[in-house]
Design a protein around this motif. Structure first.
Motif, PDB file in Angstrom:
ATOM      1  N   TRP A 455       0.851  -1.199   0.000  1.00 47.78           N
ATOM      2  CA  TRP A 455       0.000   0.000   0.000  1.00 47.78           C
ATOM      3  C   TRP A 455       0.882   1.243   0.000  1.00 47.78           C
ATOM      4  N   GLU A 457       1.161   5.310   1.177  1.00 44.03           N
ATOM      5  CA  GLU A 457       0.760   5.969   2.425  1.00 44.03           C
ATOM      6  C   GLU A 457      -0.666   6.503   2.353  1.00 44.03           C
ATOM      7  N   TYR A 460      -3.603   4.192   3.501  1.00 46.72           N
ATOM      8  CA  TYR A 460      -3.835   4.121   4.949  1.00 46.72           C
ATOM      9  C   TYR A 460      -4.732   5.276   5.406  1.00 46.72           C
ATOM     10  N   ASP A 466      -4.141   2.455  10.810  1.00 49.72           N
ATOM     11  CA  ASP A 466      -2.825   2.718  11.372  1.00 49.72           C
ATOM     12  C   ASP A 466      -1.761   2.046  10.503  1.00 49.72           C
ATOM     13  N   PRO A 467      -0.771   2.814   9.984  1.00 51.09           N
ATOM     14  CA  PRO A 467       0.276   2.174   9.152  1.00 51.09           C
ATOM     15  C   PRO A 467       1.025   1.079   9.880  1.00 51.09           C
TER      16      PRO A 467
END
Length: 827
Positions: A455, A457, A460, A466-467
């Motif tokens: 993914w 950023e 998210y 939450d990353p």
């Protein structure tokens, strides 16, 4: 200066190494000689100016320069610039422009002439540099006495005008909410300054874009620029080329300077550099002070402390110490401290850079905008922030290029320099991140063989995830989808994974912040057998767009509903008009008089307002004429109009005197509630005509006076006392009388016939008198009322006109009044 040979590779022959060392030394010496020639030219010209002014010898003039520089804490070169900048050249008669060059006396035999050559980029012309630096010295000197933005703008126009063709300067400072306020201008008229004194934070304004982007904008094609920006000027091509340069300082720019030129064409490279440096000089007076050492002291022996600070930085940064000649001019810079992440084009890192000299290590920097920027920052203390430039160095016989953006700030007598290396892959990564952020979308990839998920950023942020939890596998996605959308999304993903069919499917998910509307676009990569092995695509958040569409739909429904209600109200008002206020198609004959009526509704609102009339014959064969105006429009005004109209008829038919009728109508309105403002108010004029003696008895309640036209003379009747209906309980009303003669014309009317916004009512009355008299002279008396109403093309209020004509029996004219008719004419 001692040169160092460029690396030539391991195992190189001693002759090659020696040759490399000789080349490096000669190259640094050539650069030094070029700098010395430029410095010598400036010094010799300054000496010549002092020789001409003070009548001293060359040695004495040089001694004066040294003494002044020492007394004022400047270098000799700085003192030479200021000396040259203080020379005032008398412009030719009839012009106020200032010449770029200052007169130079015949040089002494020891003078070294400046090398000749082109002035533009690619060839360093030291005469040109000296002249432009002289202008900057004059600006710095003038800023000390400047008070406010206007003084600064006038100084810039006066000093830079002849050299750069700058004809006008506008200085804006950043105000609340990102808007701009004009704090100084020169070369523009007051009307234009007032028009552009405040710029709200809108798109399409170059000054705002320069501040937001923290970069100078050079508008050099007025036709093309006009399609992108809202250009200042009337007309916009008054200044065919213009520049907007943000004023640097701590944090975001707080001011921007606009340089406007009537000359067409692009700004030359040296002119751009001068305008940027002139703008940096204005940072302090404009409230954007550059970073300085708090005590003004040098770093001195604290290099180790600076190195400790740089050791904590994550990015590249170095500390430069200027190396000066015996005369005080900067010859080179030495790297005395470096951050660990500092890497140059040759791959030297951190402590490997410490101790190196700039011109010996990077010789092609000499004479560039970066070198001038270092010198300007060291001299003025203004932070330097250069545009990206390409630097090339040959390492082991292989050319290597990198693009850098450099910043420099003064720290005592040193420079702190940081930079960004614009590597191609890094630029693409930043561009991709910016594109995802601006489009509110993020890319995702699933490897169906290894079950690896990737993914970006932004995904998210879209899923409010939450990353630290990592990306979401496809199997987990249905648990976040709204139940109503699960079947359609599941079918689309199934076709993607089984058949490799591309997907473009909208759906909704639930997050901690509520429902979000997403779009999923993906395609599959297949193996040799056509089976999907990898899926890649993107998620896009369409929540904001969906909310706008919903709001737009609701707004359309509200508009349609309001339109229907308004149409129904208009239809009802039209029926009331036909019932309550019939308008005759032709003139009437009443009590021996010819009566013409005109009624025209306003251009806006519903068709019926509060204007009304009445013309009836009373039982004693006299005639009653009434014109009234109820405040406001709409059904409430129509109701009050009907009440007054029928009540007036009833009381006059029973024989009540006209003043008594007004008093009772006033009491009636005071005791009648009218939505939404309480009791209604109205104006009214009422007259009774007795045919047996041709006498007209009339009263008024705050209404405009009737207009009597007798022969070629138009006069307004003297007004009896009479207050507005519905305004006060203790209102009193008086009556007046006038004898009409054959051929007389009498006009009763409402204020819509004469009023204009922002104009005195006397001017409108004057226009009415003149126009009515002119129409009668033209033989248009039979349609006078309708013609007067039709002439009012801009109908902001209802118009009602009642025209009474006494048939001509050949009787002599008589004077009726001494009222003075104001000047004017109806449109």
């Amino acid at each position: 200066m001692k040169g160092e040979a460029a690396p030539v590779g391991e195992g190189a022959a001693p002759e090659v190494v020696a040759l490399a060392r000789v080349v490096a030394r000669l190259r640094s010496e050539v650069v030094g000689l070029e700098g010395l020639a430029a410095t010598t030219a400036v010094v010799e010209r300054a000496k010549g100016v002092l020789m001409a002014q003070a009548g001293v010898s060359a040695d004495t003039a040089y001694a004066l320069l040294l003494e002044r520089a020492d007394r004022r804490g400047r270098s000799v070169l700085e003192e030479c610039w200021i000396t040259l900048g203080q020379v005032r050249v008398r412009p030719p008669q009839g012009t106020a422009r200032i010449s770029l060059t200052t007169p130079t006396p015949t040089p002494t035999p020891t003078a070294t002439p400046a090398p000749a050559g082109p002035e533009l980029a690619g060839h360093h012309n030291h005469n040109r540099d000296g002249e432009l630096n002289g202008l900057l010295a004059r600006i710095a000197d003038g800023l000390a006495a400047a008070h406010g933005g206007d003084d600064i703008a006038e100084l810039l126009v006066a000093v830079l005008g002849a050299a750069t063709d700058v004809d006008a300067v506008m200085i804006y400072t950043v105000a609340a909410a990102g808007s701009l306020d004009l704090t100084g201008s020169a070369g523009i008229d007051e009307a234009l300054a007032e028009q552009w004194h405040h710029i709200p934070p809108l798109s399409g304004v170059a000054a705002l874009e320069a501040v937001a982007g923290r970069r100078a904008l050079w508008l050099e094609d007025v036709e093309q620029d006009a399609r992108r920006y809202l250009l200042i000027g009337n007309p916009p091509d008054r200044w065919p080329s213009r520049a907007w340069v943000p004023v640097p300082g701590e944090g975001p720019p707080r001011a921007v300077v606009g340089f406007l030129r009537t000359r067409r064409g692009p700004f030359a490279a040296d002119i751009r550099a001068v305008l940027r440096r002139a703008t940096r000089l204005c940072a302090g007076p404009l409230g954007a002070p550059p970073p300085r050492d708090p005590e003004g002291a040098g770093v001195g022996d604290h290099t180790e402390a600076v190195q400790l600070v740089l050791d904590t930085l994550a990015g590249p940064a170095i500390l430069l110490t200027p190396l000066r000649s015996a005369a005080g001019e900067v010859e080179d810079y030495r790297i005395d401290a470096a951050a660990p992440e500092s890497v140059d084009v040759a791959g030297r890192r951190g402590k490997e850079l410490v101790g190196r000299r700039i011109l010996e290590t990077y010789p092609t920097v000499a004479g560039t905008a970066l070198w001038d920027g270092y010198l300007g920052t060291l001299t003025t203390g203004t932070r330097y922030e250069g545009e990206p430039f390409t630097y090339e160095e040959v390492v082991a016989g292989v050319p290597r290029q990198s693009v850098y953006s450099v910043r420099a700030s003064r720290l005592g007598d040193h420079l702190v320099v940081s930079w960004i290396c614009h590597d191609t892959s890094q630029r693409e990564i930043r561009r991709l991140a910016d594109m995802q952020r601006l489009g509110n979308l993020g890319w995702a990839g699933w490897n169906l063989v290894t079950d690896a998920v990737t993914w970006s950023e932004q995904v998210y942020a879209i899923f409010d995830r939450d990353p630290g939890r990592g990306p979401m596998p496809l199997e987990e996605l249905p648990s976040h989808v709204v139940a109503e959308d699960l079947h359609r999304l599941g079918a689309a993903v199934g076709r993607l994974l089984s058949e490799g069919q591309a997907v473009d499917q909208p759906f909704r998910i639930t997050t901690r912040r509520g429902i979000r509307h997403l779009r999923f676009v993906a395609e599959a990569q297949t193996d040799a057998d056509g089976a999907p092995v990898e899926v890649h695509g993107f998620f896009q958040d369409l929540t904001a767009q969906h909310d706008i569409e919903v709001a737009l739909h609701e707004s359309e429904r509200s508009v349609l509903l309001q339109r229907g209600m308004l149409q129904a109200e208009r239809a009802l008002a039209a029926r009331l008009q036909d019932t309550l206020l019939p308008i005759p198609d032709q003139s009437l004959e009443l009590a021996g008089l010819c009566v013409d009526v005109a009624y025209v509704p306003s251009d806006s609102g519903i068709n019926v307002g509060g204007d009304w009339y009445s013309a009836i014959e009373l039982p004693d064969e006299s005639a009653l004429f009434v014109v009234g105006d109820v405040a406001g429009h709409g059904l409430a005004a129509v109701g009050t109009m009907a009440q007054l109209r029928f009540t007036t008829k009833g009381m006059t038919v029973t024989g009540s005197p006209l003043p008594d009728v007004l008093r009772r109508l006033n009491t009636l309105l005071l005791h009648t509630e009218s939505e939404p403002s309480g009791s209604a108010t109205a104006t009214m004029v009422m007259a009774r005509y007795r045919p047996w003696d041709r006498r007209l008895i009339w009263v008024r309640a705050g209404h405009l006076p009737p207009l009597l036209i007798r022969g070629d003379r138009a006069q307004f009747l003297d007004q009896p006392q009479g207050a507005l209906l519905g305004a006060a309980f203790e209102a009193s009303y008086e009556q007046a009388a006038v004898d009409l003669l054959p051929g007389d014309h009498l006009l009763f009317y409402t204020d819509g016939l004469v009023e204009e916004p922002g104009e005195d009512i006397e001017a409108g009355l004057g226009r009415l008198a003149r126009t009515a008299a002119r129409l009668l002279r033209q033989g248009r008396g039979e349609t006078l009322a309708r013609t007067l109403a039709a002439l009012r093309t801009a109908r902001r209020d209802d118009i009602c006109v009642l025209h009474v004509h006494v048939p001509d029996a050949g009787a002599p004219d008589e004077e009726v009044s001494d009222s003075k008719v104001p000047d004017g004419d109806l449109p």
